[in-house]
Scaffold this motif. Structure first.
Motif, PDB file in Angstrom:
ATOM      1  N   GLU A  27       0.844  -1.189   0.000  1.00 25.78           N
ATOM      2  CA  GLU A  27       0.000   0.000   0.000  1.00 25.78           C
ATOM      3  C   GLU A  27       0.878   1.238   0.000  1.00 25.78           C
ATOM      4  N   THR A  28       0.269   2.360  -0.276  1.00 23.85           N
ATOM      5  CA  THR A  28       0.982   3.618  -0.103  1.00 23.85           C
ATOM      6  C   THR A  28       0.820   4.040   1.355  1.00 23.85           C
ATOM      7  N   PRO A  29       1.694   4.902   1.836  1.00 22.93           N
ATOM      8  CA  PRO A  29       1.510   5.402   3.210  1.00 22.93           C
ATOM      9  C   PRO A  29       0.140   6.045   3.428  1.00 22.93           C
ATOM     10  N   ASP A  30      -0.368   6.764   2.431  1.00 25.94           N
ATOM     11  CA  ASP A  30      -1.697   7.366   2.576  1.00 25.94           C
ATOM     12  C   ASP A  30      -2.787   6.313   2.701  1.00 25.94           C
ATOM     13  N   GLN A  31      -2.663   5.211   1.971  1.00 24.35           N
ATOM     14  CA  GLN A  31      -3.647   4.127   2.089  1.00 24.35           C
ATOM     15  C   GLN A  31      -3.602   3.498   3.483  1.00 24.35           C
ATOM     16  N   VAL A  32      -2.406   3.328   4.016  1.00 23.36           N
ATOM     17  CA  VAL A  32      -2.271   2.782   5.372  1.00 23.36           C
ATOM     18  C   VAL A  32      -2.935   3.715   6.375  1.00 23.36           C
ATOM     19  N   LEU A  33      -2.670   5.008   6.260  1.00 22.94           N
ATOM     20  CA  LEU A  33      -3.259   5.972   7.192  1.00 22.94           C
ATOM     21  C   LEU A  33      -4.782   6.010   7.063  1.00 22.94           C
ATOM     22  N   ASP A  34      -5.284   5.934   5.835  1.00 20.84           N
ATOM     23  CA  ASP A  34      -6.737   5.903   5.643  1.00 20.84           C
ATOM     24  C   ASP A  34      -7.337   4.653   6.282  1.00 20.84           C
ATOM     25  N   ARG A  35      -6.696   3.509   6.095  1.00 23.83           N
ATOM     26  CA  ARG A  35      -7.179   2.256   6.688  1.00 23.83           C
ATOM     27  C   ARG A  35      -7.104   2.321   8.207  1.00 23.83           C
ATOM     28  N   ASN A  36      -5.992   2.839   8.736  1.00 25.37           N
ATOM     29  CA  ASN A  36      -5.847   2.976  10.185  1.00 25.37           C
ATOM     30  C   ASN A  36      -6.922   3.900  10.764  1.00 25.37           C
ATOM     31  N   THR A  37      -7.205   4.981  10.068  1.00 29.24           N
ATOM     32  CA  THR A  37      -8.238   5.907  10.525  1.00 29.24           C
ATOM     33  C   THR A  37      -9.597   5.217  10.545  1.00 29.24           C
ATOM     34  N   SER A  38      -9.898   4.477   9.515  1.00 30.00           N
ATOM     35  CA  SER A  38     -11.170   3.750   9.442  1.00 30.00           C
ATOM     36  C   SER A  38     -11.284   2.723  10.570  1.00 30.00           C
ATOM     37  N   GLU A  39     -10.200   1.987  10.828  1.00 28.42           N
ATOM     38  CA  GLU A  39     -10.206   0.992  11.900  1.00 28.42           C
ATOM     39  C   GLU A  39     -10.390   1.656  13.270  1.00 28.42           C
ATOM     40  N   LEU A  40      -9.699   2.767  13.487  1.00 26.69           N
ATOM     41  CA  LEU A  40      -9.853   3.497  14.749  1.00 26.69           C
ATOM     42  C   LEU A  40     -11.289   3.999  14.931  1.00 26.69           C
ATOM     43  N   LEU A  41     -11.887   4.487  13.843  1.00 23.94           N
ATOM     44  CA  LEU A  41     -13.269   4.959  13.915  1.00 23.94           C
ATOM     45  C   LEU A  41     -14.214   3.841  14.337  1.00 23.94           C
ATOM     46  N   GLN A  42     -14.036   2.660  13.765  1.00 29.99           N
ATOM     47  CA  GLN A  42     -14.890   1.524  14.131  1.00 29.99           C
ATOM     48  C   GLN A  42     -14.707   1.162  15.604  1.00 29.99           C
ATOM     49  N   GLU A  43     -13.485   1.154  16.082  1.00 28.82           N
ATOM     50  CA  GLU A  43     -13.217   0.831  17.480  1.00 28.82           C
ATOM     51  C   GLU A  43     -13.818   1.898  18.402  1.00 28.82           C
ATOM     52  N   LEU A  44     -13.679   3.155  18.030  1.00 30.71           N
ATOM     53  CA  LEU A  44     -14.242   4.236  18.834  1.00 30.71           C
ATOM     54  C   LEU A  44     -15.769   4.145  18.897  1.00 30.71           C
ATOM     55  N   ARG A  45     -16.395   3.754  17.800  1.00 37.69           N
ATOM     56  CA  ARG A  45     -17.856   3.615  17.790  1.00 37.69           C
ATOM     57  C   ARG A  45     -18.313   2.578  18.807  1.00 37.69           C
ATOM     58  N   VAL A  46     -17.606   1.482  18.881  1.00 36.43           N
ATOM     59  CA  VAL A  46     -17.965   0.437  19.841  1.00 36.43           C
ATOM     60  C   VAL A  46     -17.779   0.951  21.271  1.00 36.43           C
ATOM     61  N   ALA A  47     -16.635   1.544  21.552  1.00 28.68           N
ATOM     62  CA  ALA A  47     -16.333   2.005  22.906  1.00 28.68           C
ATOM     63  C   ALA A  47     -17.246   3.144  23.338  1.00 28.68           C
ATOM     64  N   ILE A  48     -17.501   4.089  22.454  1.00 31.11           N
ATOM     65  CA  ILE A  48     -18.285   5.259  22.845  1.00 31.11           C
ATOM     66  C   ILE A  48     -19.733   4.887  23.119  1.00 31.11           C
ATOM     67  N   THR A  49     -20.246   3.885  22.435  1.00 29.59           N
ATOM     68  CA  THR A  49     -21.623   3.450  22.705  1.00 29.59           C
ATOM     69  C   THR A  49     -21.753   2.954  24.138  1.00 29.59           C
ATOM     70  N   GLY A  50     -20.820   2.121  24.569  1.00 28.75           N
ATOM     71  CA  GLY A  50     -20.851   1.611  25.935  1.00 28.75           C
ATOM     72  C   GLY A  50     -20.706   2.706  26.967  1.00 28.75           C
TER      73      GLY A  50
END
Length: 182
Positions: free
Chosen positions: A27-50
């Motif tokens: 991947e390009t570094p930008d693709q990695v950062l975009d994927r990391n951001t997306s993964e963090l968003l999903q994790e935050l959604r789970v945690a913030i709901t609780g």
């Protein structure tokens, strides 16, 4: 103490880790950062709901008739629970503010690095909040002794699931194509 020699850890910047990961994954570094951001968003959604559900419960609890029946220890536990939940809420929402203030400034690597740390801190605060909420509810329902056992069990179980197991796996290494540890 005799044991296997420990290789010195190399300290890499977040950008260097992103570049290594990008090369390993094709991947390009930008693709990695975009994927990391997306993964963090999903994790935050789970945690913030609780944390939101727990916070809402705690905010309304002070206005119930039984709240006046809490003894000094239970009131202290309630205070710790409320404050740790409020801090967890602020910590887990902080990446939103960070993102908004850095939006379109090409600082996604900083956002990912900061959000990663904030999520870990927020989860630790959430574990404290869950454990102390369990202590409070069980002390009202069952008494102090069973409450300490129950809350202690919840706290230990959370520590093991959220920190011990993942850290043990991280030390072992995930094998083929693993992302470099921060």
């Amino acid at each position: 103490m005799v044991g296997k020699p420990v290789a010195p850890r190399t300290t890499r910047t977040h950008r260097e880790r992103v570049e290594l990961n990008a090369a390993a994954r094709g991947e390009t570094p930008d693709q990695v950062l975009d994927r990391n951001t997306s993964e963090l968003l999903q994790e935050l959604r789970v945690a913030i709901t609780g944390v939101q559900i727990l916070f809402a419960f705690l905010l309304t609890m002070a206005f119930t008739d039984r709240f006046a029946d809490l003894d000094d220890v239970q009131l202290t536990v309630y205070t710790v629970t409320l404050l740790s939940t409020a801090l967890a809420t602020l910590t887990l929402i902080a990446p939103v503010s960070f993102h908004r203030l850095l939006f379109r400034r090409r600082q996604k690597a900083a956002l990912v690095a900061v959000a990663d740390r904030l999520l870990l801190v927020g989860l630790a605060l959430l574990l404290l909040a869950i454990t102390s909420a369990t202590l409070l509810v069980l002390s009202v329902a069952l008494g102090r002794g069973p409450a300490l056992v129950g809350a202690g069990s919840v706290g230990v179980f959370g520590l093991v699931l959220w920190y011990v197991v993942p850290l043990r796996q991280r030390r072992r290494g995930a094998g083929g194509g693993a992302e470099p540890a921060p």
